[in-house]
Design an enzyme around this catalytic site. Structure first.
Site, PDB file in Angstrom:
ATOM      1  N   ASP A   5       0.858  -1.252  -0.124  1.00  0.00           N
ATOM      2  CA  ASP A   5      -0.063   0.172   0.008  1.00  0.00           C
ATOM      3  C   ASP A   5       0.898   1.378  -0.127  1.00  0.00           C
ATOM      4  O   ASP A   5       0.247   2.483  -0.254  1.00  0.00           O
ATOM      5  CB  ASP A   5      -0.848  -0.050   1.201  1.00  0.00           C
ATOM      6  N   ARG A  10      -3.180   1.853  -9.495  1.00  0.00           N
ATOM      7  CA  ARG A  10      -2.130   2.695  -8.782  1.00  0.00           C
ATOM      8  C   ARG A  10      -0.880   3.043  -9.639  1.00  0.00           C
ATOM      9  O   ARG A  10      -0.467   4.214  -9.442  1.00  0.00           O
ATOM     10  CB  ARG A  10      -1.892   2.286  -7.588  1.00  0.00           C
TER      11      ARG A  10
HETATM   12  C1  S3P Z   1      -4.834  -5.991   3.302  1.00  0.00           C
HETATM   13  C2  S3P Z   1      -4.363  -6.676   2.182  1.00  0.00           C
HETATM   14  C3  S3P Z   1      -3.591  -6.020   1.107  1.00  0.00           C
HETATM   15  C4  S3P Z   1      -3.716  -4.328   0.989  1.00  0.00           C
HETATM   16  C5  S3P Z   1      -5.027  -3.919   1.601  1.00  0.00           C
HETATM   17  C6  S3P Z   1      -5.215  -4.489   3.106  1.00  0.00           C
HETATM   18  C7  S3P Z   1      -5.644  -6.904   4.491  1.00  0.00           C
HETATM   19  O1  S3P Z   1      -4.394  -6.240  -0.123  1.00  0.00           O
HETATM   20  O2  S3P Z   1      -3.582  -3.797  -0.251  1.00  0.00           O
HETATM   21  O3  S3P Z   1      -5.090  -2.625   1.864  1.00  0.00           O
HETATM   22  O4  S3P Z   1      -5.814  -6.120   5.492  1.00  0.00           O
HETATM   23  O5  S3P Z   1      -5.419  -7.864   4.289  1.00  0.00           O
HETATM   24  P1  S3P Z   1      -3.999  -7.675  -0.902  1.00  0.00           P
HETATM   25  O6  S3P Z   1      -4.337  -9.011   0.063  1.00  0.00           O
HETATM   26  O7  S3P Z   1      -4.962  -7.661  -1.944  1.00  0.00           O
HETATM   27  O8  S3P Z   1      -2.766  -7.590  -1.340  1.00  0.00           O
END
Ligand code: S3P
Length: 443
Positions: free
Chosen positions: A326, A357
């Site tokens: 992120d 992004r």
């Molecule tokens: C998150 C996992 C990430 C991240 C998101 C929050 C989580 O996504 O980008 O903001 O809380 O498990 P991905 O699992 O799709 O990578």
């Protein structure tokens, strides 16, 4: 709350040295999980430090719709009386997860092995994002799923009445896929196994163990193998949510690029599965100290002290991407002020976040005079001594794109505008007053 707020244009201007204490909100990932595990436990889970951003409020509302008693007691202080594993009731209405991929994906997992039916929806951004990565493994448990063309929301799930345990290798590094499977595995007899090639954030595993589940992670030749014993009785636990390292990244970045700045960001999670940005910044030569390292609520935390100074471009290896997934938008802003190029490898997942992004950052940086190169899964930002600014960035309903460009404008020659600051409320409702309190010229 409605998700149809009017766009809110915002502008950031070159600011004098930033100083003071930046108390950032609670961790978004941990906040979602605390509400969901609280709802699946027996007894009362008291949560402190919960992020009261729209994403998490939508998850709180969803847990109430599945039958948990969810109550706000004070600022960041919430009580959840859970229904126990397998105790979710059928919601009367549609579950609207707003902008939140984490919310919808984890909740779909949590209900998919209970014999109830629920329909999920979300805003325009969430409705564009891929959901088959979640519904494919949930179908293996025996859930019946109907999705819009391309596996998109709205999605209806008829939970499995006699769920089967699943052994699943995640096709992309994603804590959301892993967590959805583990939450589904809670109400399944036998062992549910998730295998990851790269470790992703482990908040679900930590919190499940804290709530009494039998869960273990082993590193084997296959990768990181996470094994959960089904049908535990989850016992309600107090959860103290640490402050979000992904939100902390914005004031940290501002202090690094605005000359003369020095700020303190207390109580930030230093979970190693979330630490990639801070590792990278140190490689760039950033002056960041980690003080008072301690453990809070099962997570390592520290106070960050950040000072402005010269930065140099680096190459971020692909195997670090998951631990800072992120943070690439804000890293690309910091990189614009570094000496030389910063290369970000293995970042294809950025294309399916709240926005694409890579595209959003590349177009917005170019509009502000920064040279960027992109491939399908990499981005290179060429740093420059003085960044011109003067452009407007399109934020595409993406909170992190909005905040990244506002931070950019604090150190550019001319102001930087964004078309819409409204999405910032999904993860960092007090972003504007917090940054203004440090001396940032934002409105
Ligand atoms: C998150 C996992 C990430 C991240 C998101 C929050 C989580 O996504 O980008 O903001 O809380 O498990 P991905 O699992 O799709 O990578």
């Amino acid at each position: 709350m409605s998700h149809s707020a009017q766009p809110r244009p915002m502008t950031a201007r070159r600011s004098g040295a930033l100083s003071g204490v930046a108390t950032v909100p609670g961790d978004k990932s941990i906040s979602h999980r605390a509400l969901i595990l609280g709802a699946l436990s027996v007894g009362e889970t008291r949560i402190t430090g919960l992020l009261e951003g729209q994403d998490v409020l939508d998850t709180a509302k969803a847990m109430a719709a599945f039958g948990a008693q969810v109550e706000r007691l004070g600022e960041g202080e919430w009580s959840v009386h859970g229904v126990g594993v397998g105790g979710f009731g059928e919601p009367e209405g549609v579950i609207d997860c707003g902008n939140s991929g984490t919310g919808v994906r984890l909740i779909m997992g949590a209900m998919a092995t209970t014999p109830i039916t629920a329909t999920f929806t979300g805003d325009a951004s969430l409705s564009r994002r891929p959901m088959a990565r979640i519904t494919d493994p949930l179908a293996q448990f025996g859930a019946q799923i109907t999705a819009r063309e391309g596996g998109r929301l709205p999605i209806t799930i008829k939970g499995a009445a006699d769920p089967l345990p699943v052994r699943y290798r995640t096709p992309v590094a994603s804590a959301q896929i892993k967590s959805a499977i583990l939450l589904a595995g809670l109400n399944v007899p036998g062992e549910t196994v998730v295998i990851e090639s790269e470790p992703t954030r482990d908040h679900s595993e930590r919190m499940l163990a804290g709530f009494g589940a039998d869960i273990r992670t082993e590193r084997t030749d296959e990768g990181y193998v996470i094994t959960l014993q089904g049908r535990p009785e989850l016992r309600a636990q107090p959860v103290a949510v640490p402050r979000d390292p992904s939100s902390a990244a914005f004031p940290v970045a501002a202090a690094l690029i605005v000359p003369g700045s020095e700020i303190r960001v207390p109580g930030v999670s230093r979970n190693p599965t979330r630490d990639g940005l801070y590792v990278t910044l140190r490689e760039m030569g950033a002056d960041i100290a980690f003080e008072n390292q301690r453990e809070e609520g099962g997570e390592p935390v520290a106070d960050l002290v950040v000072r402005h100074g010269p930065l140099k471009g680096v190459t971020v290896p692909a195997d670090r991407a998951a631990s800072m997934i992120d943070e690439f938008p804000i890293l690309s802003v910091i990189a614009a002020f570094a000496e030389g190029a910063t290369v970000m490898n293995g970042v294809a997942e950025l294309r399916v976040k709240e926005s694409d992004r890579i595209d959003a950052m590349a177009r917005g940086l170019e509009a502000n005079g920064v040279q960027v190169e992109e491939t399908r899964d990499s981005m290179t930002v060429h740093g420059m001594g003085k960044v011109p600014g003067g452009g407007t960035a399109a934020t595409h309903l993406d909170h992190r794109i909005a905040m990244s460009f506002l931070i950019l404008g604090l150190a550019t020659e001319a102001p930087v505008s964004i078309d819409d600051g409204e999405p910032i409320a999904t993860s960092f409702p007090d972003f504007l007053p917090l940054m203004q309190g440090l001396g940032a010229d934002l409105d």
